[in-house]
Scaffold this active site. Structure first.
Site, PDB file in Angstrom:
ATOM      1  CB  CYS A  89      -0.928  -0.022   1.218  1.00 11.64           C
ATOM      2  SG  CYS A  89      -1.997   1.421   1.321  1.00 11.64           S
ATOM      3  CB  ILE A 165       8.447 -18.034   4.170  1.00  8.27           C
ATOM      4  CG1 ILE A 165       9.046 -17.261   2.993  1.00  8.27           C
ATOM      5  CG2 ILE A 165       6.941 -18.150   4.051  1.00  8.27           C
ATOM      6  CD1 ILE A 165       8.987 -18.033   1.686  1.00  8.27           C
ATOM      7  CG  ASP A 166      12.554 -14.616   3.467  1.00  6.27           C
ATOM      8  OD1 ASP A 166      12.331 -15.669   2.846  1.00  6.27           O
ATOM      9  OD2 ASP A 166      12.509 -13.492   2.952  1.00  6.27           O
ATOM     10  N   GLY A 524       1.424 -42.547  21.838  1.00  8.85           N
ATOM     11  CA  GLY A 524       2.045 -41.752  22.891  1.00  8.85           C
ATOM     12  C   GLY A 524       2.098 -42.448  24.232  1.00  8.85           C
ATOM     13  CD  GLN A 613      -0.006 -41.482  15.762  1.00  8.33           C
ATOM     14  OE1 GLN A 613      -0.081 -40.680  16.665  1.00  8.33           O
ATOM     15  NE2 GLN A 613      -0.540 -42.686  15.848  1.00  8.33           N
ATOM     16  CD  GLN A 614       6.522 -45.866  16.299  1.00  5.95           C
ATOM     17  OE1 GLN A 614       6.745 -46.881  15.645  1.00  5.95           O
ATOM     18  NE2 GLN A 614       6.521 -45.858  17.614  1.00  5.95           N
TER      19      GLN A 614
END
Length: 733
Positions: A89, A165-166, A524, A613-614
């Site tokens: 802007c 993102i940097d 878990g 999950q593993q």
């Protein structure tokens, strides 16, 4: 002194109006931050407004500034980019533009702004805040507002969250969007590795980072790249020869691919650009290698946000609202940031100033200073990469005569192989002879131990599971045989990588317009971390865990709460259950309860995630974290060996010779295992106190439950700390 909790219930937003906007480049996770601001704002009874299209929408007013409801942010958590738009802007850079923006905000009674963007966006917000009273006076003089409005809306409070993102903003370990961008990069690298190995190719990857090399550096660390170019740390004179020698050596060691990562802002020590095409031409001309360039571009901004970014942004959004509620006219504009696993508030302009100092240092050729100003985390990444990427000639390595063995124990976990690679290479650099133990303690007892070299662990970083093999067998019944093996092989130190002996996949959404509730069971053991953090990342309605006992009344209340929500425009419900949270209230029981009680309103599906999950390749975070803590652990072992070596033997019989390395709040801490006895629930194999339980109320608040939230750790405005080079070797991740 006992910890006295402080709860936020006394912070009321009644009569306050909060505007939320996203500005500058978009980043994955921005929507999670927007959602958290809206829901936390409404929860404390404030009015919340979307400001569409960033500062442009604030200047244009009208339909660009709209009051929103709880449902307005439903189902945006998993969406990349920003649903409220972002635009550059020019008019906001003028006083006339800011005058119009102030008028539009005053018309709606908005005197609290939450700005999600980069340093340019946040600097603009701070200028707006400083001019605010003058802008209102000018509006009054022009007859656009009355004197009463000038008094009523006299102060503008600003809180920033960094969406970039940097990861180019000083004062925070991670900015919103960075982890997701790393996921995109590593996905590409992993895909390229398969084709490059087929054809013996060299790939030059260009990643984003015009002024900051974080993405290039961490992705190089996470994939074991041969060379990396970043703006903060240009290569020395003659780098062309050094790089080509290294590539040739790696190819001679039968390495079938070479990966070179170039940040788009990479420069040499004379501040001249180093482009990906220049690097490719150099490799082709000098070595004749088949070399390809891949420029990732805006792919890095795309895709769904990672679990880390969703949790980070959700925590930051809630913290931002708390900061606005507590702000006074004397409070400087602040930015909410992350330090270790703690949310902190820092003066916005201190962070901006330090960020600008980094660029100034680079422009003036003070590159060592630039790295230091980036912070401990960046410096630690760079030091670890340098340590692991290039093997010194044997003649230059010290010789300690120590033998160190590495083994994996417990269930396989993504990131284990990266940790083993780091341990082996750091150990060799320290001058030790390194040994690998196959199949954990059981393999150790059977003599499955062999020497392992630098080259043996090449390419391990991105591999899932455990290449060394791991078993859940505890060492107790093998102690004598293990002791014999340690004597036979003259093992002076053991590095054990494993558990007490990835949750972004939990994203289910209903198809079409059918209202549907998903019941998900996570792994878990007795530890509810996966269920709890997965619930926060996926926007779940409930998460049942062992650490927080529940009964049939709570289950019934949850069902009723969800049923009421699903009668509105909400289309999707999500409930997570830790596998061992309760022996009677099983996943099937909860599924049947929700199915029965939800009849006519929603239907149910259940999913037991199990060993999925593993599996799979480790995330960038797991690769990076595993690499750095393993390197740190091996340096600790070297130090202890030297301290306890006398007359040809190692005398290590004190409590601090057996330590666990892990993160405590903001730092990595070596804690003697003897001390952990008092802090551990051995029956259920979990700590007696879990830091993440403090985040449970966030999930409940964002799912529209009334609850208490301990904000004892919030509210303190800290200052951006400058650190000494020595500090990079201490607790930073």
């Amino acid at each position: 002194m006992d910890h006295q909790p402080k709860f936020f219930e006394n912070l009321s937003g009644t009569g306050k109006a909060i505007g939320v906007l996203t500005s500058g480049g978009d980043a994955q996770g921005m929507n999670a931050a927007v959602r958290a601001v809206v829901r936390m704002g409404i929860y404390v009874k404030a009015k919340v407004y979307f400001v569409y299209e960033g500062y442009q929408g604030m200047v244009d007013g009208g339909d660009n500034i709209v009051e929103v409801s709880w449902e307005s942010v439903s189902s945006i958590l998993q969406v990349g980019g920003t649903v409220i738009g972002s635009a550059r802007c020019k008019s906001f850079r003028t006083r006339e533009g800011r005058l119009q923006a102030a008028y539009n905000l005053v018309q709606r009674g908005i005197t609290n702004l939450c700005v999600i963007g980069g340093d340019g966006s946040l600097t603009g917000a701070n200028l707006f805040r400083e001019e605010w009273s003058g802008l209102l006076e000018e509006l009054a003089q022009k007859g656009k507002i009355d004197e009463e409005a000038v008094k009523k809306y006299a102060y503008l409070n600003i809180v920033g969250m960094v969406g970039s993102i940097d990861n180019d903003f000083c004062g925070t370990d991670m900015t919103i969007g960075t982890d997701s961008a790393l996921h995109r990069i590593i996905e590409v690298v992993d895909a390229i590795m398969t084709t490059a190995q087929s054809h013996q190719r060299t790939f030059v990857l260009e990643v984003m980072g015009r002024h900051c090399g974080y993405l290039a550096l961490v992705s190089a660390l996470a994939c074991g790249a041969d060379w990396v170019f970043i703006p903060e740390y240009p290569p020395e004179e003659g780098w062309e020869d050094s790089m080509c020698v290294k590539l040739s050596e790696n190819r001679a060691r039968k390495k079938r691919l070479n990966i070179i990562i170039v940040a788009e802002g990479a420069i040499d020590c004379h501040n001249k650009p180093i482009t990906s095409e220049k690097v490719k031409d150099l490799v082709v001309q000098r070595l004749g290698f088949d070399t390809r360039v891949t420029i990732l571009g805006h792919v890095q901004r795309g895709g769904t946000p990672s679990a880390f970014d969703r949790i980070l942004a959700s925590r930051m959004g809630v913290e931002a609202v708390l900061a606005l509620l507590e702000a006074t006219p004397a409070t400087p504009a602040c930015v909410v940031s992350l330090s270790g696993n703690q949310a902190v508030r820092l003066p916005l302009m201190e962070c901006v100033q330090m960020t600008q100092e980094v660029q100034k240092a680079m422009d003036e050729g003070r590159f060592v200073e630039a790295v230091r100003l980036r912070g401990r985390s960046f410096e630690n990444n760079l030091n670890t990469y340098k340590l692991l990427s290039h093997k010194k000639p044997d003649t230059e390595l010290p010789k300690t005569n120590f033998n160190v063995a590495v083994l994996n124990v417990g269930a396989p976990a993504a990131g284990m192989n990266a940790a083993v690679r780091a341990a082996v290479r750091v150990g060799i650099t320290e001058g030790h002879k390194m040994f690998a133990v196959i199949d954990g303690f059981e393999g150790f007892a059977r003599g499955k131990i062999k020497e392992i070299s630098w080259g043996d662990v090449g390419g391990w970083t991105g591999q899932g599971g455990s290449i060394l093999g791991t078993k859940r067998t505890l060492p107790a019944k093998f102690l004598e045989k293990i002791a014999d093996q340690m004597r036979t092989n003259n093992i002076n130190a053991l590095m054990v990588i494993g558990g007490f002996e990835t949750c972004d996949r939990i994203k289910q959404s209903a198809s079409g317009t059918k209202r549907r509730v998903f019941i998900i069971e996570t792994m878990g053991g007795y530890c509810g971390y996966l269920a709890n953090m997965g619930a926060l990342a996926a926007g779940a309605d409930a998460a049942y865990i062992f650490e927080e006992q529940f009964d049939i009344r709570e289950l019934q209340a949850n069902v009723e709460h969800l049923t009421e929500k699903m009668k509105t425009s909400i289309q999707r419900g999500l409930v997570l259950r830790n596998e061992n949270c309760n022996e009677n209230y099983t996943t099937d029981f909860i599924y049947q309860l929700y199915s029965e009680e939800g009849k006519g309103v929603f239907d149910c599906r259940k999913n037991v995630l199990g060993h999925m999950q593993q599996g799979g390749a480790p995330s960038p975070f797991d690769r990076n974290f595993g690499t750095k803590i393993s390197a740190k652990a091996m340096q600790w072992i070297s130090k202890k060996l030297k301290e306890t070596y006398r007359k040809g033997k190692v005398f290590a019989n004190t409590d601090d010779s057996v330590c666990l390395l892990g993160m405590r709040r903001r730092n990595l801490v070596f804690q003697p295992v003897a001390e952990l006895k008092t802090e551990t629930d051995f029956v259920h194999r979990i700590p007696k106190e879990q830091w993440w339980l403090k985040l449970r109320p966030l999930m409940k608040i964002l799912a529209k439950y009334k609850t208490s939230y301990d904000v004892s750790d919030s509210g303190q405005l800290e200052h951006v700390a400058m650190h000494s080079p020595k500090e990079a070797e201490t607790g930073a991740i």
